[in-house]
Scaffold this active site. Structure first.
Site, PDB file in Angstrom:
ATOM      1  N   CYS A  18     -10.271  -2.874   2.729  1.00  0.00           N
ATOM      2  CA  CYS A  18     -10.176  -2.802   1.260  1.00  0.00           C
ATOM      3  C   CYS A  18     -11.458  -3.580   0.674  1.00  0.00           C
ATOM      4  O   CYS A  18     -12.153  -2.958  -0.408  1.00  0.00           O
ATOM      5  CB  CYS A  18      -8.872  -3.318   0.522  1.00  0.00           C
ATOM      6  SG  CYS A  18      -8.654  -4.639   1.049  1.00  0.00           S
TER       7      CYS A  18
ATOM      8  N   ARG B  36      14.252  -2.398   9.664  1.00  0.00           N
ATOM      9  CA  ARG B  36      14.869  -2.940   8.519  1.00  0.00           C
ATOM     10  C   ARG B  36      14.975  -2.374   7.262  1.00  0.00           C
ATOM     11  O   ARG B  36      15.913  -2.654   6.400  1.00  0.00           O
ATOM     12  CB  ARG B  36      13.869  -4.300   8.336  1.00  0.00           C
ATOM     13  CG  ARG B  36      13.915  -5.485   7.584  1.00  0.00           C
ATOM     14  CD  ARG B  36      13.167  -6.626   7.922  1.00  0.00           C
ATOM     15  NE  ARG B  36      11.781  -6.288   8.025  1.00  0.00           N
ATOM     16  CZ  ARG B  36      11.030  -6.091   7.278  1.00  0.00           C
ATOM     17  NH1 ARG B  36      11.004  -6.444   6.239  1.00  0.00           N
ATOM     18  NH2 ARG B  36       9.498  -6.015   7.565  1.00  0.00           N
ATOM     19  N   SER B  37      14.016  -1.299   7.093  1.00  0.00           N
ATOM     20  CA  SER B  37      13.827  -0.634   5.623  1.00  0.00           C
ATOM     21  C   SER B  37      14.541   0.738   5.919  1.00  0.00           C
ATOM     22  O   SER B  37      14.698   1.503   5.087  1.00  0.00           O
ATOM     23  CB  SER B  37      12.237  -0.553   5.397  1.00  0.00           C
ATOM     24  OG  SER B  37      11.603  -1.840   5.147  1.00  0.00           O
TER      25      SER B  37
ATOM     26  N   VAL C 169       0.734  -1.196  -0.001  1.00  0.00           N
ATOM     27  CA  VAL C 169       0.132  -0.154  -0.060  1.00  0.00           C
ATOM     28  C   VAL C 169       0.924   1.026  -0.088  1.00  0.00           C
ATOM     29  O   VAL C 169       0.545   2.209  -0.793  1.00  0.00           O
ATOM     30  CB  VAL C 169      -0.990  -0.007   1.328  1.00  0.00           C
ATOM     31  CG1 VAL C 169      -1.625   1.187   1.317  1.00  0.00           C
ATOM     32  CG2 VAL C 169      -2.031  -1.098   1.200  1.00  0.00           C
TER      33      VAL C 169
ATOM     34  N   HIS D 165     -10.348  -6.039  -5.982  1.00  0.00           N
ATOM     35  CA  HIS D 165     -11.089  -6.816  -5.614  1.00  0.00           C
ATOM     36  C   HIS D 165     -12.511  -6.500  -6.007  1.00  0.00           C
ATOM     37  O   HIS D 165     -12.746  -5.529  -6.501  1.00  0.00           O
ATOM     38  CB  HIS D 165     -11.353  -6.288  -4.004  1.00  0.00           C
ATOM     39  CG  HIS D 165     -10.461  -6.703  -3.104  1.00  0.00           C
ATOM     40  ND1 HIS D 165      -9.124  -7.443  -3.102  1.00  0.00           N
ATOM     41  CD2 HIS D 165     -10.448  -6.479  -1.651  1.00  0.00           C
ATOM     42  CE1 HIS D 165      -8.560  -7.627  -2.344  1.00  0.00           C
ATOM     43  NE2 HIS D 165      -8.997  -7.063  -1.127  1.00  0.00           N
TER      44      HIS D 165
HETATM   45  C1  2RA Z   1      -7.307  -8.768   2.272  1.00  0.00           C
HETATM   46  N1  2RA Z   1      -8.829  -6.969   3.010  1.00  0.00           N
HETATM   47  O1  2RA Z   1      -7.729  -8.385   1.108  1.00  0.00           O
HETATM   48  C2  2RA Z   1      -7.680  -7.666   3.185  1.00  0.00           C
HETATM   49  C3  2RA Z   1      -6.465  -7.159   3.947  1.00  0.00           C
HETATM   50  N2  2RA Z   1      -6.494  -5.714   3.505  1.00  0.00           N
HETATM   51  O2  2RA Z   1      -6.698  -9.764   2.309  1.00  0.00           O
END
Ligand code: 2RA
Length: 348
Positions: A129, A39-40, A14, A254
């Site tokens: 999300c 670490r970064s 993200v 999604h």
């Molecule tokens: C997924 N919504 O898609 C969850 C994690 N951000 O795995």
């Protein structure tokens, strides 16, 4: 002067999209500080056409910071967001740590922008999300028709599980490409081996009816988030929501199928008008021409795409639709950036 911004979790899936968005949007920020795990630290990342060195998360990184965007695991956010807020930084957090806190607004700028102003803890939460991939379209329909019930199924991309999710799908695809696999029980599982990454089953050549962790009575955490967050964003605390979350072999974007029941009779014509004019929504719906949104076309874009709009066959008060949105953009970085821009506008 212009507000100072910190991006906490700048190196993640993200965070990477966030730096692109900050480079594309109107430049309202003064300094942009990039923060990540030790670490970064020391890595250089490009934002607004300049190389910026990543610094390790500490209390001092919030000195003089007006707004901080967090995209880190829940436990890291739970610890560090209050520390930043105590220094006067407004935190926009994309973890699940504060989303259901009654003193933390859960904001989608197209749906409930006014709620961002009341933030007693100095924290604003960004929704999950999967919720974000449908809620802008549903918010527009709710404003017109009054939502009474939702029945949804998700088709979630592997980048929802971060860089590890993407790596897992790509590795598995390379192991099954050009084979005859997918023809007898367990053949894909044997080919990809025991390491299924962040997923409980192979995701290549497959669909996996699971996202997140186990909650009571067989529900997944992702399913509980879709229900609880939709209720909070829409201001419908008792909305009946039936949800099943499924992972599919898509890298990013999604999708969800939605059955939405409203207070009275609805027409497809009126629903089309609403969706065609709603900010942040694009209607792409011409089945005769084979036109509907798919993740492969939607990835990298900002809006919520809607297709397959129909009135329910057996209920004149319900609509069926298919929605699709980039889970890293509107589903995460873009919505966070929009909230941060709302906060910055208050400061100017
Ligand atoms: C997924 N919504 O898609 C969850 C994690 N951000 O795995």
């Amino acid at each position: 002067g212009r507000p100072t911004l910190a991006v906490v979790g700048a190196t993640g899936a993200v965070g990477t999209v966030m730096l692109q968005i900050l480079s594309q949007h109107a430049d309202i920020w003064g300094e942009i500080r990039l923060v990540a795990s030790p670490r970064s630290a020391g890595r250089k990342l490009a934002v607004r056409g300049e190389e910026v060195e990543v610094v390790a998360l500490s209390e001092e990184v919030f000195d003089g910071v007006d707004v901080a965007m967090f995209d880190v695991p829940d436990d890291v956010a739970a610890h560090w967001a209050p520390i930043a807020a105590a220094k006067g930084t407004v935190v926009v957090d994309n973890s699940a740590a504060f989303r259901m806190d009654p003193d933390v607004p859960l904001v989608v700028p197209e749906v409930n922008p006014h709620t961002a102003r009341v933030r007693p803890r100095g924290i604003i939460a960004n929704p999950n999300c999967t919720t974000l991939s449908m809620i802008v379209a549903l918010g527009a329909l709710h404003a017109e028709f009054g939502l009474r019930e939702l029945v949804v199924s998700s088709y979630q991309a592997v980048s929802g599980a971060g860089r590890a999710g993407v790596r897992t799908l790509r590795e598995q695809l390379s192991l099954v490409a050009g084979t005859e696999l997918g023809t007898s029980p367990g053949d894909v599982r044997r080919a990809v081996g025991d390491n299924t990454g962040p997923f409980p089953e192979p995701v290549a050549l497959n669909v996996v009816p699971w996202a997140g962790s186990l909650r009571e009575d067989g529900w997944s955490s992702e399913e509980m988030k879709v229900r609880d967050e939709s209720r909070k964003i829409l201001g419908l605390p008792r909305l009946p929501v039936a949800v099943t979350c499924v992972r599919v072999p898509v890298v990013t974007a999604h999708s969800l199928t939605v059955h939405a029941r409203f207070e009275g009779e609805v027409t497809v014509d009126r629903a089309r008008e609403i969706l065609a004019t709603a900010p942040g929504v694009v209607l792409c719906d011409d089945p005769a021409a084979g036109e509907f949104p798919t993740p492969a076309d939607v990835v990298g874009t900002d809006p919520t795409w809607v297709g397959r709009l129909r009135r329910a066959l057996d209920d004149p008060t319900a609509l069926e639709l298919f929605v699709c949105g980039d889970n890293l953009r509107k589903g995460a970085a873009l919505n966070t950036a929009q909230i941060a821009e709302l906060v910055a506008a208050e400061m100017s």
